[in-house]
Write a protein that holds these residues in place. Structure first.
Motif, PDB file in Angstrom:
ATOM      1  N   SER A 239       1.083  -1.235  -0.155  1.00 42.18           N
ATOM      2  CA  SER A 239       0.049   0.001   0.070  1.00 42.18           C
ATOM      3  C   SER A 239       0.712   1.136   0.212  1.00 42.18           C
ATOM      4  N   ASP A 240       0.256   2.628  -0.437  1.00 42.08           N
ATOM      5  CA  ASP A 240       0.685   3.832  -0.388  1.00 42.08           C
ATOM      6  C   ASP A 240       1.507   4.037   0.943  1.00 42.08           C
ATOM      7  N   LEU A 241       0.331   3.878   1.915  1.00 44.34           N
ATOM      8  CA  LEU A 241       0.824   4.093   3.248  1.00 44.34           C
ATOM      9  C   LEU A 241       1.977   3.236   3.761  1.00 44.34           C
ATOM     10  N   ALA A 242       2.063   2.241   3.477  1.00 46.57           N
ATOM     11  CA  ALA A 242       3.165   1.223   3.915  1.00 46.57           C
ATOM     12  C   ALA A 242       4.521   1.710   3.111  1.00 46.57           C
ATOM     13  N   SER A 243       4.546   2.066   2.115  1.00 45.25           N
ATOM     14  CA  SER A 243       5.544   2.764   1.420  1.00 45.25           C
ATOM     15  C   SER A 243       6.140   3.879   2.100  1.00 45.25           C
ATOM     16  N   GLY A 244       5.398   4.717   2.376  1.00 48.67           N
ATOM     17  CA  GLY A 244       5.708   5.969   3.270  1.00 48.67           C
ATOM     18  C   GLY A 244       6.627   5.460   4.418  1.00 48.67           C
ATOM     19  N   LEU A 245       5.907   4.558   5.135  1.00 52.87           N
ATOM     20  CA  LEU A 245       6.656   4.095   6.419  1.00 52.87           C
ATOM     21  C   LEU A 245       8.070   3.359   5.990  1.00 52.87           C
ATOM     22  N   MET A 246       7.900   2.650   4.868  1.00 51.83           N
ATOM     23  CA  MET A 246       9.196   1.983   4.425  1.00 51.83           C
ATOM     24  C   MET A 246      10.322   3.257   4.214  1.00 51.83           C
ATOM     25  N   LEU A 247       9.934   4.375   3.611  1.00 50.09           N
ATOM     26  CA  LEU A 247      10.816   5.496   3.236  1.00 50.09           C
ATOM     27  C   LEU A 247      11.383   6.154   4.507  1.00 50.09           C
ATOM     28  N   ASP A 248      10.361   5.990   5.459  1.00 50.61           N
ATOM     29  CA  ASP A 248      11.057   6.723   6.886  1.00 50.61           C
ATOM     30  C   ASP A 248      11.850   5.888   7.483  1.00 50.61           C
ATOM     31  N   GLU A 249      11.639   4.651   7.305  1.00 54.12           N
ATOM     32  CA  GLU A 249      12.710   3.709   7.983  1.00 54.12           C
ATOM     33  C   GLU A 249      14.132   3.767   7.333  1.00 54.12           C
ATOM     34  N   LEU A 250      13.884   3.889   5.874  1.00 48.50           N
ATOM     35  CA  LEU A 250      15.250   3.853   5.141  1.00 48.50           C
ATOM     36  C   LEU A 250      15.839   5.262   5.294  1.00 48.50           C
ATOM     37  N   ALA A 251      15.223   6.289   5.529  1.00 49.43           N
ATOM     38  CA  ALA A 251      15.870   7.586   5.889  1.00 49.43           C
ATOM     39  C   ALA A 251      16.439   7.691   7.245  1.00 49.43           C
ATOM     40  N   ARG A 252      16.047   6.926   8.251  1.00 52.17           N
ATOM     41  CA  ARG A 252      16.317   7.203   9.564  1.00 52.17           C
ATOM     42  C   ARG A 252      17.458   6.132   9.696  1.00 52.17           C
ATOM     43  N   ALA A 253      17.640   5.020   9.053  1.00 58.76           N
ATOM     44  CA  ALA A 253      18.779   4.002   9.212  1.00 58.76           C
ATOM     45  C   ALA A 253      20.272   4.771   9.056  1.00 58.76           C
TER      46      ALA A 253
END
Length: 253
Positions: A239-253
């Motif tokens: 989903s679009d929502l899950a893709s946003g959460l994924m980007l957030d995780e990639l940006a924080r790591a």
């Protein structure tokens, strides 16, 4: 007459008494606000000044002038040439052009990292959202049609994060971005996900693995000055929502 004087109420030609003699004299100094000489020339020649107003509005916005400063310059120009306030149509043309140019600048800044030329995280997120919105039932799902190919520049071999040299790091990130563009020249977005990561939204086709191997070889040739670069394929979620959460995780790591 007020600043929104009706265009139709103005005479086709301005009375000679309203014109500054020095402006009407050939070779005389215009003495008008910078960037508004074209408006003055249009008024002196009794031509339509709207195009000149639009040009002045765009130039003022790109020069960083506020809308108040821009309107003040227009009024000064009109007063010096016509001894009256500008017409509504002229004000509208000026403000519309100023707004359009300002929005263009803001959009450019928000979409691109000025130091590396890479798309911003917000732009990557927007591109992904568009991909999900375009999906229709029965069509190929984004997780099957696309993937993120991520290049990571985490810590150097001595345990540091390279934060003491931001310009050098930005140059290396830009070099990694160029490597991605070389392998994916037609990619819609190549963006910076954070301090350490660059990613491209790539098509998930039969050549995906081959391109990632090529990218790894190119990354090995980038002068990362002791930094270990990693490359991997990040699958898109459902989903679009899950893709946003994924980007957030990639940006924080």
């Amino acid at each position: 007459m007020g600043i929104f004087a009706a265009w139709g109420r103005q005479s086709a030609t301005a009375p000679a008494s309203t014109l500054d003699p020095s402006l009407a004299t050939p070779g005389g100094s215009m003495g008008l606000p910078v960037g508004f000489e074209g408006v003055g020339e249009a008024l002196l020649s009794d031509g339509c000044p709207l195009a000149a107003c639009e040009a002045a509005g765009r130039e003022s916005a790109l020069d960083g002038a506020s809308v108040d400063e821009t309107l003040a310059s227009l009024r000064t120009t009109w007063q010096q040439v016509r001894a009256e306030d500008p017409a509504y149509e002229a004000v509208a043309a000026l403000v519309a052009a100023w707004s359009e140019a300002t929005l263009s600048v803001v959009s450019h800044i928000s979409c691109e990292d000025p130091m590396t030329g890479l798309s911003s995280l917000a732009h990557v997120r927007s591109t992904l959202s568009t991909l999900y919105r375009r999906h229709r039932p029965g069509g190929v799902h984004p997780r099957d049609s696309h993937a993120l190919v991520v290049v990571d520049l985490p810590r150097d071999r001595h345990g540091g994060d390279g934060g003491g040299d931001p310009i050098g790091r930005a140059m290396r990130m830009a070099a990694l971005g160029e490597a991605l563009r070389t392998v994916y020249p037609s990619a819609e977005v190549v963006g910076r996900l954070g301090v350490n990561r660059v990613a491209v939204l790539a098509e998930r086709d039969a050549r995906l693995g081959v391109k990632v191997r090529l990218l790894r070889r190119l990354v090995d040739g980038v002068d990362v000055r002791g930094h270990d670069a990693r490359v991997w394929i990040e699958g898109l979620p459902a989903s679009d929502l899950a893709s946003g959460l994924m980007l957030d995780e990639l940006a924080r790591a």
